[in-house]
Structure formats: C-alpha cells, structure tokens
Design a protein around this motif. Structure first.
Motif, PDB file in Angstrom:
ATOM      1  N   LYS A  86      27.503 -12.613   2.339  1.00 49.58           N
ATOM      2  CA  LYS A  86      26.361 -13.390   1.849  1.00 49.58           C
ATOM      3  C   LYS A  86      26.134 -13.202   0.356  1.00 49.58           C
ATOM      4  N   ASN A  87      27.005 -12.457  -0.304  1.00 44.71           N
ATOM      5  CA  ASN A  87      26.851 -12.181  -1.747  1.00 44.71           C
ATOM      6  C   ASN A  87      25.459 -11.630  -2.060  1.00 44.71           C
ATOM      7  N   THR A  88      25.001 -10.720  -1.252  1.00 47.89           N
ATOM      8  CA  THR A  88      23.638 -10.217  -1.373  1.00 47.89           C
ATOM      9  C   THR A  88      23.591  -8.704  -1.307  1.00 47.89           C
ATOM     10  N   LEU A  89      22.765  -8.143  -2.179  1.00 47.60           N
ATOM     11  CA  LEU A  89      22.486  -6.715  -2.242  1.00 47.60           C
ATOM     12  C   LEU A  89      21.063  -6.487  -1.753  1.00 47.60           C
ATOM     13  N   TYR A  90      20.847  -5.347  -1.118  1.00 42.32           N
ATOM     14  CA  TYR A  90      19.512  -5.027  -0.606  1.00 42.32           C
ATOM     15  C   TYR A  90      19.087  -3.636  -1.060  1.00 42.32           C
ATOM     16  N   LEU A  91      17.776  -3.474  -1.139  1.00 44.01           N
ATOM     17  CA  LEU A  91      17.202  -2.148  -1.333  1.00 44.01           C
ATOM     18  C   LEU A  91      16.009  -2.038  -0.384  1.00 44.01           C
ATOM     19  N   GLN A  92      16.194  -1.269   0.682  1.00 47.57           N
ATOM     20  CA  GLN A  92      15.109  -1.016   1.622  1.00 47.57           C
ATOM     21  C   GLN A  92      14.308   0.166   1.114  1.00 47.57           C
ATOM     22  N   MET A  93      13.027  -0.067   0.854  1.00 43.44           N
ATOM     23  CA  MET A  93      12.165   0.970   0.293  1.00 43.44           C
ATOM     24  C   MET A  93      11.081   1.318   1.310  1.00 43.44           C
ATOM     25  N   SER A  94      10.951   2.587   1.637  1.00 46.45           N
ATOM     26  CA  SER A  94       9.923   3.028   2.580  1.00 46.45           C
ATOM     27  C   SER A  94       9.171   4.217   1.992  1.00 46.45           C
ATOM     28  N   SER A  95       8.086   4.568   2.667  1.00 46.05           N
ATOM     29  CA  SER A  95       7.223   5.659   2.190  1.00 46.05           C
ATOM     30  C   SER A  95       6.928   5.499   0.703  1.00 46.05           C
ATOM     31  N   LEU A  96       6.557   4.294   0.336  1.00 43.54           N
ATOM     32  CA  LEU A  96       6.359   3.990  -1.085  1.00 43.54           C
ATOM     33  C   LEU A  96       5.167   4.746  -1.655  1.00 43.54           C
ATOM     34  N   ARG A  97       5.337   5.115  -2.917  1.00 44.37           N
ATOM     35  CA  ARG A  97       4.334   5.881  -3.645  1.00 44.37           C
ATOM     36  C   ARG A  97       3.888   5.093  -4.871  1.00 44.37           C
ATOM     37  N   PRO A  98       2.704   5.385  -5.390  1.00 42.23           N
ATOM     38  CA  PRO A  98       2.264   4.682  -6.620  1.00 42.23           C
ATOM     39  C   PRO A  98       3.274   4.803  -7.758  1.00 42.23           C
ATOM     40  N   GLU A  99       3.968   5.920  -7.837  1.00 43.41           N
ATOM     41  CA  GLU A  99       4.945   6.104  -8.916  1.00 43.41           C
ATOM     42  C   GLU A  99       6.210   5.269  -8.741  1.00 43.41           C
TER      43      GLU A  99
ATOM     44  N   ASP B 194      17.247  11.411  -7.170  1.00 46.86           N
ATOM     45  CA  ASP B 194      16.457  12.369  -6.384  1.00 46.86           C
ATOM     46  C   ASP B 194      15.063  11.830  -6.080  1.00 46.86           C
ATOM     47  N   SER B 195      14.530  11.034  -6.997  1.00 43.98           N
ATOM     48  CA  SER B 195      13.169  10.525  -6.845  1.00 43.98           C
ATOM     49  C   SER B 195      13.030   9.553  -5.670  1.00 43.98           C
ATOM     50  N   VAL B 196      14.134   9.011  -5.179  1.00 45.20           N
ATOM     51  CA  VAL B 196      14.053   8.038  -4.085  1.00 45.20           C
ATOM     52  C   VAL B 196      14.885   8.445  -2.866  1.00 45.20           C
ATOM     53  N   LYS B 197      15.627   9.521  -2.992  1.00 44.18           N
ATOM     54  CA  LYS B 197      16.518   9.942  -1.907  1.00 44.18           C
ATOM     55  C   LYS B 197      15.714  10.204  -0.639  1.00 44.18           C
ATOM     56  N   GLY B 198      16.214   9.672   0.468  1.00 45.41           N
ATOM     57  CA  GLY B 198      15.541   9.831   1.744  1.00 45.41           C
ATOM     58  C   GLY B 198      14.486   8.777   2.018  1.00 45.41           C
ATOM     59  N   ARG B 199      14.132   7.996   0.993  1.00 47.12           N
ATOM     60  CA  ARG B 199      13.110   6.949   1.174  1.00 47.12           C
ATOM     61  C   ARG B 199      13.693   5.549   0.966  1.00 47.12           C
ATOM     62  N   PHE B 200      14.680   5.446   0.107  1.00 43.98           N
ATOM     63  CA  PHE B 200      15.300   4.149  -0.198  1.00 43.98           C
ATOM     64  C   PHE B 200      16.703   4.105   0.413  1.00 43.98           C
ATOM     65  N   THR B 201      17.107   2.897   0.819  1.00 48.09           N
ATOM     66  CA  THR B 201      18.461   2.684   1.328  1.00 48.09           C
ATOM     67  C   THR B 201      19.056   1.445   0.690  1.00 48.09           C
ATOM     68  N   ILE B 202      20.201   1.621   0.066  1.00 48.28           N
ATOM     69  CA  ILE B 202      20.902   0.498  -0.548  1.00 48.28           C
ATOM     70  C   ILE B 202      21.978   0.001   0.412  1.00 48.28           C
ATOM     71  N   SER B 203      22.154  -1.306   0.457  1.00 52.39           N
ATOM     72  CA  SER B 203      23.196  -1.881   1.288  1.00 52.39           C
ATOM     73  C   SER B 203      23.608  -3.215   0.692  1.00 52.39           C
ATOM     74  N   ARG B 204      24.678  -3.758   1.201  1.00 55.13           N
ATOM     75  CA  ARG B 204      25.162  -5.054   0.714  1.00 55.13           C
ATOM     76  C   ARG B 204      25.816  -5.813   1.855  1.00 55.13           C
TER      77      ARG B 204
ATOM     78  N   GLN C  83       0.831  -1.204   0.000  1.00 54.46           N
ATOM     79  CA  GLN C  83       0.000   0.000   0.000  1.00 54.46           C
ATOM     80  C   GLN C  83       0.864   1.251   0.000  1.00 54.46           C
ATOM     81  N   PRO C  84       0.322   2.338  -0.526  1.00 50.83           N
ATOM     82  CA  PRO C  84       1.058   3.611  -0.455  1.00 50.83           C
ATOM     83  C   PRO C  84       1.447   3.931   0.980  1.00 50.83           C
ATOM     84  N   GLY C  85       2.688   4.391   1.149  1.00 46.60           N
ATOM     85  CA  GLY C  85       3.201   4.681   2.475  1.00 46.60           C
ATOM     86  C   GLY C  85       3.875   3.488   3.132  1.00 46.60           C
ATOM     87  N   GLY C  86       3.747   2.331   2.540  1.00 47.53           N
ATOM     88  CA  GLY C  86       4.311   1.119   3.102  1.00 47.53           C
ATOM     89  C   GLY C  86       5.779   0.938   2.781  1.00 47.53           C
ATOM     90  N   SER C  87       6.312  -0.190   3.239  1.00 46.59           N
ATOM     91  CA  SER C  87       7.733  -0.496   3.060  1.00 46.59           C
ATOM     92  C   SER C  87       7.906  -1.879   2.457  1.00 46.59           C
TER      93      SER C  87
END
Lengths: 108, 119
Positions: free
Chosen positions: B76-89, B62-72, B13-17
């Motif tokens: 574990k040979n794994t990349l992550y993308l934590q997405m919060s405050s998600l929008r329909p776009e 800019d479209s995701v700055k402050g809402r998404f966080t990349i880490s690795r 849902q919008p606003g979710g993670s």
C-alpha cells in the motif's frame, strides 16, 4: 548515542555577507553528516550530505566542510531566502541519527 | 515527484492512542528505509523511529520505546506509527522522512502532522 552540538544558537548577519555555522559530533561520524534548512511553517529540506555534497536544489553559495567530529556550513553572500534555521545531523552506522539543536540565522 | 503525506494526527488525551499514517508516492517505496522525526512547538528536531525497507529492522528512541510501534505495508506504499500511552511531552509535529538509501541521509520530508496530547 552520538551527541551533535551546533554553534552558535543564533547568528545575526547582514544580507550579502558570509555566514559560518559549526557542528560538532561527540565521536567520529566520518563524513556521514547532513545539513538541513527549515523555514517557519515548513518541513526541513536537505541542503548538504556527505559533509560537503550539495543536494540537487542547493545553490553553489552553500559550502560544507569537515570530517570526523568537526563540521562547518558556510553560506557566502547571504540572500534573503537563506535566513532560516539550520540543523546538522549524523547518519553514521545505526540509528539514532541525532540532530544538532539548530542554528537560527537571522537578519542583522 | 516524491510525495510523503502524513495523516491521523489531532488532539488526544494523556494516556490515549493515535495511529499516524504516511502515504508515499513517486518512488519505489519498498526499496527505502523510512523514518519518523518530530518537532515539539518552538523546539528542534527529535529522531523518533525508523524501519528498514522490508520492515525487518526497526529502531525507537528511548523516549518512545515500548509505547510507539512503527510498521509499513509495502503493498500500500504506506508507513504507520502506532502511538499509545501518549504523554503531553509527545505533543509535536511528526514528520515522515524518506531515507536516500538504507540507513543513510534523509532526502525527502513530508509536510508534517500535528499531534497534541492534552486534557
């Protein structure tokens, strides 16, 4: 941010003919330019890098040229499997490594 | 054989993670920068985020700055993308993409994972 502009948006060409796709950068990217091919339902795949170096699996009918701000991808003697969307992308200096909006190559 | 396999997508849902993962194999993961690129339905490719080989440098559009966080996690040979405050776009297929070196062209793409933001 460097803006990449591709033309045309859609190109209609008959099999066996040549296709020429253009890509322009808003400022010089030297030869730090890549081309990707994307077919429906698939991830993009690398075609060309360094503006003119074919990736390992790219057929010799694909030819890349240009440097600075103007680049061209030429496909000679189009094969049925070449009809797809093509994206250019710069990788100059630091991100964002922006993409062009794509050129859809369709069968005439 | 180089493989990049994304997971963690779905409907939110919008606003979710949501947290995306990208499991890598077939190469020495810790030697390469990795990127996230997304593609909204019927649209072109949008460069989203990137992380250096050791995780010390990151980039966000800019479209995701402050809402998404990349880490690795190189262990574990794994990349992550934590997405919060998600929008329909933010609705798009998200691709995990391997750099050919460090801050260079992209040589391998994952198959992509769909994220749909909708109520």
């Amino acid at each position: 941010e460097i803006v990449m502009t591709q033309s045309p948006a859609t190109l209609s060409v008959s099999p066996g003919e040549r296709a020429t796709l253009s890509c322009r950068a808003s400022q010089s990217v030297s030869s730090h330019l890549a081309w990707y091919q994307q077919k429906p339902g698939q991830a993009p795949r690398l075609l060309m890098y360094g503006a003119s170096t074919r990736a390992t699996s790219t057929p010799a009918r694909f030819f890349g040229s240009g440097s600075g701000t103007e680049f061209t991808l030429t496909i000679s003697s189009l094969q049925p499997e070449d009809f797809a969307v093509y994206y250019c992308q710069h990788y100059h200096n630091w991100p964002p490594y922006t993409f062009g909006q794509g050129t859809k190559l369709e069968i005439k | 054989e180089v493989q990049l396999v994304e997971s963690g997508g779905g409907l939110v849902q919008p606003g979710g993670s949501l947290r995306l993962s990208c499991s890598a194999s077939g190469f020495t993961f810790s030697n390469y920068a990795i990127h996230w690129v997304r593609q909204a339905p019927g649209k072109g490719l949008e460069y989203v985020s990137a992380i250096s080989s050791n995780g010390g440098s990151t980039y966000y559009a800019d479209s995701v700055k402050g809402r998404f966080t990349i880490s690795r996690d190189n262990s574990k040979n794994t990349l992550y993308l934590q997405m919060s405050s998600l929008r329909p776009e933010d609705t798009a297929v998200y691709y995990c993409v391997k750099d050919s070196s460090s801050w260079y062209y992209f040589d391998y793409w994952g198959q992509g994972i769909l994220v749909t933001v909708s109520s």
